[in-house]
Design an enzyme around this catalytic site. Structure first.
Site, PDB file in Angstrom:
ATOM      1  N   ALA A  65       0.859  -1.176   0.000  1.00 23.64           N
ATOM      2  CA  ALA A  65       0.000   0.000   0.000  1.00 23.64           C
ATOM      3  C   ALA A  65       0.897   1.228   0.000  1.00 23.64           C
ATOM      4  O   ALA A  65       1.776   1.352   0.843  1.00 23.64           O
ATOM      5  CB  ALA A  65      -0.906  -0.008   1.224  1.00 23.64           C
ATOM      6  N   CYS A  66       0.694   2.145  -0.938  1.00 24.85           N
ATOM      7  CA  CYS A  66       1.717   3.156  -1.167  1.00 24.85           C
ATOM      8  C   CYS A  66       1.136   4.468  -1.663  1.00 24.85           C
ATOM      9  O   CYS A  66      -0.021   4.558  -2.042  1.00 24.85           O
ATOM     10  CB  CYS A  66       2.715   2.686  -2.231  1.00 24.85           C
ATOM     11  SG  CYS A  66       3.077   0.950  -2.217  1.00 24.85           S
ATOM     12  N   THR A  67       1.999   5.482  -1.687  1.00 21.10           N
ATOM     13  CA  THR A  67       1.735   6.717  -2.398  1.00 21.10           C
ATOM     14  C   THR A  67       2.964   7.027  -3.244  1.00 21.10           C
ATOM     15  O   THR A  67       4.076   7.089  -2.716  1.00 21.10           O
ATOM     16  CB  THR A  67       1.467   7.884  -1.437  1.00 21.10           C
ATOM     17  OG1 THR A  67       0.350   7.566  -0.594  1.00 21.10           O
ATOM     18  CG2 THR A  67       1.182   9.164  -2.204  1.00 21.10           C
ATOM     19  N   ARG A  91      -5.763   8.944   0.570  1.00 22.19           N
ATOM     20  CA  ARG A  91      -4.484   9.657   0.609  1.00 22.19           C
ATOM     21  C   ARG A  91      -4.310  10.559  -0.615  1.00 22.19           C
ATOM     22  O   ARG A  91      -3.496  11.463  -0.619  1.00 22.19           O
ATOM     23  CB  ARG A  91      -3.331   8.646   0.680  1.00 22.19           C
ATOM     24  CG  ARG A  91      -3.181   7.991   2.041  1.00 22.19           C
ATOM     25  CD  ARG A  91      -2.351   6.720   1.985  1.00 22.19           C
ATOM     26  NE  ARG A  91      -3.111   5.594   1.464  1.00 22.19           N
ATOM     27  CZ  ARG A  91      -2.722   4.825   0.448  1.00 22.19           C
ATOM     28  NH1 ARG A  91      -1.577   5.059  -0.157  1.00 22.19           N
ATOM     29  NH2 ARG A  91      -3.471   3.814   0.039  1.00 22.19           N
TER      30      ARG A  91
END
Length: 350
Positions: free
Chosen positions: A117-119, A294
């Site tokens: 899970a990332c940005t 996000r």
């Protein structure tokens, strides 16, 4: 109570625009690609050997206990069917050093691929410079923060590519090829993790994600255009987002993938006002879920700053602001393929 305190802290920090993380440097290891695969990670494996029990315990929480033995057995079979011998040798060496089963090592590497899970953000400055930054989040990130390192992968004594990665993981989720391209991998949420892994292990036609990305980075002479083509067309074991940055204006893209290929490629276009592209874990043409948004907070900061403020400081501000930064964030990376000496990464702790 701890979770309540964390939520309050996030709300307070969001209100005042502050970061709630503490940055910790990570070690850098030189990985000699001219050395035999059985020995090239020896220093890394020995350095993190004491973390093996905690590593095994935390990763094992992803898969129900009754399926762990079956998963390991199938993982060994999958390894010999789909993983190239060089990566098999690297994983086997780790298993021997850490005194754990090679089936577990294979399964753990696939778990990383499915749960990132990332940005990720690629942006273009007014002078055309392309910058790339990312946070990498895992729900089991406690141990991973303690095994994070920068790998300087060298051939002939020169850097072929760099990764920010974890002891025990041999794929690539965040990397840079100097003068070529940068790439980050974001999970494309498609259901229960362990079920997706089980399905993938029975697929004998698709490549493991992390090894494929690492191999792309290791391709001599590859540039942004070639990287996007390769990353868009090779069958993979999982849906994914591949975020790519290059070295000249316009070279930034978010590739939305299913197992067979790209279903959408979203490019930078600064002339039309798109001076950044941003990906979390949801298709960019759909609204993010309210339970994990996000994207909107990140876009709010970027749009308020404007293109004139593009730089590492702006990237760091976004990535250090909750909820983009959160209790699952393990590390942050800032990089530019055109300026490889700028490569920087650190562990995040809340």
């Amino acid at each position: 109570m701890c979770k309540y305190v964390e939520i309050v802290a996030v709300l307070l920090c969001t209100a005042v625009g502050a970061s709630l993380g503490t940055e910790y440097p990570v070690p850098t290891f030189t990985i000699d690609l001219d050395a035999a695969p059985e020995v090239r990670f020896h220093k890394v494996n020995e350095y993190y050997k004491h973390m093996a029990p905690a590593f095994v315990e935390q990763i094992s929480t992803v898969v129900p206990k009754e399926f762990q033995g079956i998963l390991e057995a199938v993982a060994v079979d999958y390894m010999h069917a789909r993983v190239k011998p060089v990566y098999v040798a690297e994983m086997t060496a780790l298993a021997k050093t850490w005194n754990i089963s090679v089936g577990y090592v294979v399964a753990a590497n696939l778990i990383y691929d499915f749960t990132a899970a990332c940005t990720s953000i690629v942006m273009q400055a007014e002078n055309g410079t392309i910058l790339h930054g990312r946070n990498l989040d895992y729900s089991f990130g406690g141990v991973l923060r303690n095994v994070t390192y920068i790998g300087d992968f060298q051939r002939g004594g020169k850097t072929a590519y760099k990764l920010t990665t974890y002891g025990g993981y041999f794929g690539a989720l965040s990397g840079m090829r100097p003068g070529g391209f940068t790439v980050t991998v974001d999970e494309r949420d498609q259901g229960a993790v362990w079920e997706n892994i089980a399905m993938a292990l029975f697929d004998r036609k698709s490549d493991p994600l992390g090894f494929f990305v690492r191999e792309t980075l290791d391709t001599d002479g590859i540039d942004f255009v070639q990287a996007v083509e390769t990353l868009s067309t090779t069958p993979l074991i999982a849906p994914v987002y591949l975020i790519v940055g290059g070295v000249t204006p316009g070279q930034g893209a978010v590739i939305t993938r299913d197992q067979l290929g790209a279903i959408d490629t979203y490019y930078l276009d600064a002339d039309k006002g798109r001076w950044y592209v941003l990906e979390t874990n949801y298709d960019h043409w759909k609204p993010p879920p309210k339970t994990d948004d996000r994207r909107d907070p990140a876009e709010k900061i970027l749009n308020a700053a404007g293109r004139s403020q593009v730089g590492y400081a702006l990237l760091q501000k976004v990535l250090n602001t909750p909820p983009i930064l959160n209790s699952h964030t393990t590390y942050t990376v800032l990089m530019s393929a055109a300026h490889p000496d700028d490569y920087k990464s650190w562990v995040q702790r809340i």
